[in-house]
Design a protein around this motif. Structure first.
Motif, PDB file in Angstrom:
ATOM      1  N   LEU A 304      24.665  34.828  54.606  1.00  0.00           N
ATOM      2  CA  LEU A 304      25.826  35.022  53.600  1.00  0.00           C
ATOM      3  C   LEU A 304      26.924  36.013  54.170  1.00  0.00           C
ATOM      4  CD1 LEU A 304      25.437  38.177  52.263  1.00  0.00           C
ATOM      5  CD2 LEU A 304      23.525  36.918  50.975  1.00  0.00           C
ATOM      6  N   VAL A 305      28.235  35.744  53.535  1.00  0.00           N
ATOM      7  CA  VAL A 305      29.212  36.681  53.796  1.00  0.00           C
ATOM      8  C   VAL A 305      29.235  37.796  52.488  1.00  0.00           C
ATOM      9  CG1 VAL A 305      30.636  35.021  53.174  1.00  0.00           C
ATOM     10  CG2 VAL A 305      31.529  36.933  54.412  1.00  0.00           C
ATOM     11  N   CYS A 306      29.581  38.987  52.893  1.00  0.00           N
ATOM     12  CA  CYS A 306      29.394  40.010  51.849  1.00  0.00           C
ATOM     13  C   CYS A 306      31.018  40.602  51.933  1.00  0.00           C
ATOM     14  CB  CYS A 306      28.460  40.866  52.162  1.00  0.00           C
ATOM     15  SG  CYS A 306      28.499  42.229  50.660  1.00  0.00           S
ATOM     16  N   ILE A 307      31.651  40.180  50.746  1.00  0.00           N
ATOM     17  CA  ILE A 307      33.085  40.628  50.662  1.00  0.00           C
ATOM     18  C   ILE A 307      33.075  41.812  49.598  1.00  0.00           C
ATOM     19  CG2 ILE A 307      35.333  39.947  50.082  1.00  0.00           C
ATOM     20  CD1 ILE A 307      34.205  37.112  50.609  1.00  0.00           C
ATOM     21  N   THR A 308      34.211  42.764  50.200  1.00  0.00           N
ATOM     22  CA  THR A 308      34.094  44.054  49.268  1.00  0.00           C
ATOM     23  C   THR A 308      35.460  44.300  48.692  1.00  0.00           C
ATOM     24  OG1 THR A 308      32.098  45.193  50.176  1.00  0.00           O
ATOM     25  CG2 THR A 308      33.614  46.443  48.774  1.00  0.00           C
ATOM     26  N   CYS A 309      35.991  44.480  47.563  1.00  0.00           N
ATOM     27  CA  CYS A 309      37.289  44.502  47.146  1.00  0.00           C
ATOM     28  C   CYS A 309      37.332  45.395  45.563  1.00  0.00           C
ATOM     29  CB  CYS A 309      37.946  43.225  47.144  1.00  0.00           C
ATOM     30  SG  CYS A 309      37.416  42.116  45.734  1.00  0.00           S
ATOM     31  N   ASN A 310      38.549  45.678  45.171  1.00  0.00           N
ATOM     32  CA  ASN A 310      38.562  46.183  44.137  1.00  0.00           C
ATOM     33  C   ASN A 310      39.038  45.394  43.040  1.00  0.00           C
ATOM     34  OD1 ASN A 310      37.854  48.723  45.251  1.00  0.00           O
ATOM     35  ND2 ASN A 310      39.856  48.890  46.400  1.00  0.00           N
ATOM     36  N   GLN A 311      38.809  45.432  41.647  1.00  0.00           N
ATOM     37  CA  GLN A 311      39.554  45.122  40.662  1.00  0.00           C
ATOM     38  C   GLN A 311      40.043  45.826  39.650  1.00  0.00           C
ATOM     39  OE1 GLN A 311      37.179  42.184  37.871  1.00  0.00           O
ATOM     40  NE2 GLN A 311      39.281  41.052  37.624  1.00  0.00           N
ATOM     41  N   GLU A 312      41.406  45.902  39.479  1.00  0.00           N
ATOM     42  CA  GLU A 312      42.061  46.832  38.853  1.00  0.00           C
ATOM     43  C   GLU A 312      42.168  46.040  37.271  1.00  0.00           C
ATOM     44  OE1 GLU A 312      46.190  47.612  39.784  1.00  0.00           O
ATOM     45  OE2 GLU A 312      45.721  47.955  41.981  1.00  0.00           O
ATOM     46  N   SER A 313      42.133  47.393  36.514  1.00  0.00           N
ATOM     47  CA  SER A 313      41.677  46.902  34.870  1.00  0.00           C
ATOM     48  C   SER A 313      43.031  45.882  34.555  1.00  0.00           C
ATOM     49  CB  SER A 313      41.858  48.124  34.112  1.00  0.00           C
ATOM     50  OG  SER A 313      41.813  47.665  32.931  1.00  0.00           O
ATOM     51  N   GLY A 314      42.375  44.587  33.927  1.00  0.00           N
ATOM     52  CA  GLY A 314      43.302  43.687  33.513  1.00  0.00           C
ATOM     53  C   GLY A 314      43.816  42.811  34.439  1.00  0.00           C
ATOM     54  N   LYS A 315      43.521  43.013  35.648  1.00  0.00           N
ATOM     55  CA  LYS A 315      44.092  41.982  36.666  1.00  0.00           C
ATOM     56  C   LYS A 315      43.208  41.022  37.362  1.00  0.00           C
ATOM     57  CE  LYS A 315      47.989  45.332  37.867  1.00  0.00           C
ATOM     58  NZ  LYS A 315      48.486  46.077  39.029  1.00  0.00           N
ATOM     59  N   SER A 316      43.755  39.943  38.052  1.00  0.00           N
ATOM     60  CA  SER A 316      42.975  38.958  38.685  1.00  0.00           C
ATOM     61  C   SER A 316      42.670  39.249  40.139  1.00  0.00           C
ATOM     62  CB  SER A 316      43.590  37.744  38.183  1.00  0.00           C
ATOM     63  OG  SER A 316      44.832  37.505  39.185  1.00  0.00           O
ATOM     64  N   VAL A 317      41.789  38.679  40.638  1.00  0.00           N
ATOM     65  CA  VAL A 317      41.518  38.567  42.332  1.00  0.00           C
ATOM     66  C   VAL A 317      41.249  37.377  42.789  1.00  0.00           C
ATOM     67  CG1 VAL A 317      40.137  39.621  44.060  1.00  0.00           C
ATOM     68  CG2 VAL A 317      40.516  40.946  42.011  1.00  0.00           C
ATOM     69  N   SER A 318      42.022  37.019  43.723  1.00  0.00           N
ATOM     70  CA  SER A 318      42.074  35.786  44.375  1.00  0.00           C
ATOM     71  C   SER A 318      41.587  35.977  45.805  1.00  0.00           C
ATOM     72  CB  SER A 318      43.202  35.146  44.442  1.00  0.00           C
ATOM     73  OG  SER A 318      43.341  33.730  45.079  1.00  0.00           O
ATOM     74  N   VAL A 319      40.443  35.128  46.154  1.00  0.00           N
ATOM     75  CA  VAL A 319      39.788  35.205  47.366  1.00  0.00           C
ATOM     76  C   VAL A 319      39.747  33.878  48.192  1.00  0.00           C
ATOM     77  CG1 VAL A 319      37.673  36.153  48.780  1.00  0.00           C
ATOM     78  CG2 VAL A 319      38.011  37.199  46.664  1.00  0.00           C
ATOM     79  N   VAL A 320      40.164  33.916  49.507  1.00  0.00           N
ATOM     80  CA  VAL A 320      40.139  32.700  50.249  1.00  0.00           C
ATOM     81  C   VAL A 320      39.378  32.849  51.427  1.00  0.00           C
ATOM     82  CG1 VAL A 320      41.598  30.896  51.560  1.00  0.00           C
ATOM     83  CG2 VAL A 320      42.589  32.019  49.525  1.00  0.00           C
ATOM     84  N   ILE A 321      38.448  32.280  51.800  1.00  0.00           N
ATOM     85  CA  ILE A 321      37.406  32.258  52.801  1.00  0.00           C
ATOM     86  C   ILE A 321      37.618  31.132  53.608  1.00  0.00           C
ATOM     87  CG2 ILE A 321      35.028  32.445  53.637  1.00  0.00           C
ATOM     88  CD1 ILE A 321      35.715  33.392  49.974  1.00  0.00           C
ATOM     89  N   ARG A 322      37.972  31.137  54.968  1.00  0.00           N
ATOM     90  CA  ARG A 322      38.293  30.252  55.973  1.00  0.00           C
ATOM     91  C   ARG A 322      37.301  30.175  56.918  1.00  0.00           C
ATOM     92  NH1 ARG A 322      42.900  33.295  56.065  1.00  0.00           N
ATOM     93  NH2 ARG A 322      42.473  33.597  58.173  1.00  0.00           N
ATOM     94  N   TYR A 323      36.849  28.857  57.464  1.00  0.00           N
ATOM     95  CA  TYR A 323      35.964  28.780  58.528  1.00  0.00           C
ATOM     96  C   TYR A 323      36.622  28.262  59.696  1.00  0.00           C
ATOM     97  CZ  TYR A 323      32.710  29.779  54.698  1.00  0.00           C
ATOM     98  OH  TYR A 323      31.845  30.121  53.543  1.00  0.00           O
TER      99      TYR A 323
END
Length: 323
Positions: A304-323
């Motif tokens: 598995l790939v483990c990704i760590t990031c922050n989500q600010e209150s009320g905002k969205s987060v978009s993640v793109v994983i490429r192989y």
């Protein structure tokens, strides 16, 4: 050895009299198997009837206590998944605990299966019900499935035989499962839901609605709750994970996100909100705190790939994983 199970609608409790008929000797195996099953019931309760304190895990030895702790911790970690599933039950009437036929009505193989069930929409639970069993046969409906303990991918649409050591009750996650999890707690509300872990088993497309409220009052009836939609799509060599901005009147604080994406491929690159992030030297866990720089790490052992990031209150987060 006697065991008793009561079902009342969507609520299951279990009563165990884990004693042998002769001598009143506690039977750890029966107790462990009932507890494994019970932790994946809508309401998990432990109580004995005739041979107190037969409801206490430490009455059955160190091995039983250790295994009980494993499943008890997992139950608490799954509270966001369970609580969100309860909300769906509240809105639609679909029970948290479902017979296979409810989700696969056109599959005749599911019609008579009464020793497997879905816990929520994404987890297939297969209790061990025979004393001394080293293996058991389970049915996986059509599609791809993941062994929850090993992460191994299995093709469904068939019966399979699996090994069942005492510390492992077979649990499978369907491809497309998005399972939100919280840090391990001794009791609900002991810690804030930070970090929020998203355990994701990618497919062509899936969605999960994470439901949150204060967990204490009836203010949710006045709209004081938040729903965070989580989308995951896989196409060719790209996986997209979108954590949308929460909707509703309940305020969510800034928090850390840990995205665990089950894949046998090592990413060639990962972007969060269109910004490239770098590989870390460590795998994030529930003790991870909010960091300035998002990062990722691939685990060869767990695939598995483990990704760590922050989500600010009320905002969205978009993640793109490429192989």
């Amino acid at each position: 050895i006697r065991g008793r199970m009561n079902i009342r609608g969507s609520v299951m409790s279990f009563e165990t009299d884990c004693k042998e008929e002769v001598g009143g000797i506690a039977d750890p195996e029966l107790y462990i198997r009932w507890c494994q099953f019970g932790m994946f019931s809508p309401i998990a309760m432990l109580f004995g009837m005739e041979h107190l304190p037969s409801n206490t895990p430490w009455s059955y030895g160190e091995e039983a206590l250790s295994i009980f702790r494993t499943y008890d911790k997992l139950r608490y970690s799954l509270i966001p998944y369970i609580y969100s599933s309860y909300y769906q039950m509240y809105k639609t009437g679909a029970p948290l605990m479902q017979a296979l036929v409810l989700q696969y009505p056109n599959d005749p193989n599911t019609y008579n299966i009464d020793d497997q069930y879905f816990f929520g929409r994404n987890l297939l639970i297969c209790p061990v019900t025979v004393k001394g069993a080293k293996t058991r046969t389970i049915y996986l409906p059509k599609g791809e499935w993941y062994d929850y303990w090993s992460g191994k991918k299995v093709q469904g649409g068939r019966f399979i035989n699996v090994v069942t050591p005492l510390d492992k009750m077979p649990v499978y996650a369907r491809a497309g499962a998005i399972i939100p999890m919280q840090p391990v707690m001794s009791y609900e509300g002991e810690k804030p839901l930070d970090p929020l872990t998203l355990d994701i088993y990618p497919s062509s497309g899936s969605t999960f609605n994470l439901y949150e409220d204060d967990g204490l009052t009836l203010e949710y009836q006045q709209g004081i709750y938040a729903i965070t939609r989580i989308d995951c799509k896989q196409k060719d060599d790209v996986v997209l994970v979108d954590i949308l901005a929460p909707t509703g009147e309940y305020h969510l604080p800034d928090r850390t996100l840990i995205i665990k994406l089950h894949t046998e491929q090592i990413p060639s690159g990962i972007k969060i909100d269109n910004k490239e992030i770098h590989e870390s030297s460590e795998i994030a866990d529930e003790n991870t705190t909010i960091q300035t720089n998002p990062s990722w790490k691939y685990s060869h052992e767990n695939k598995l790939v483990c990704i760590t990031c922050n989500q600010e209150s009320g905002k969205s987060v978009s993640v793109v994983i490429r192989y």
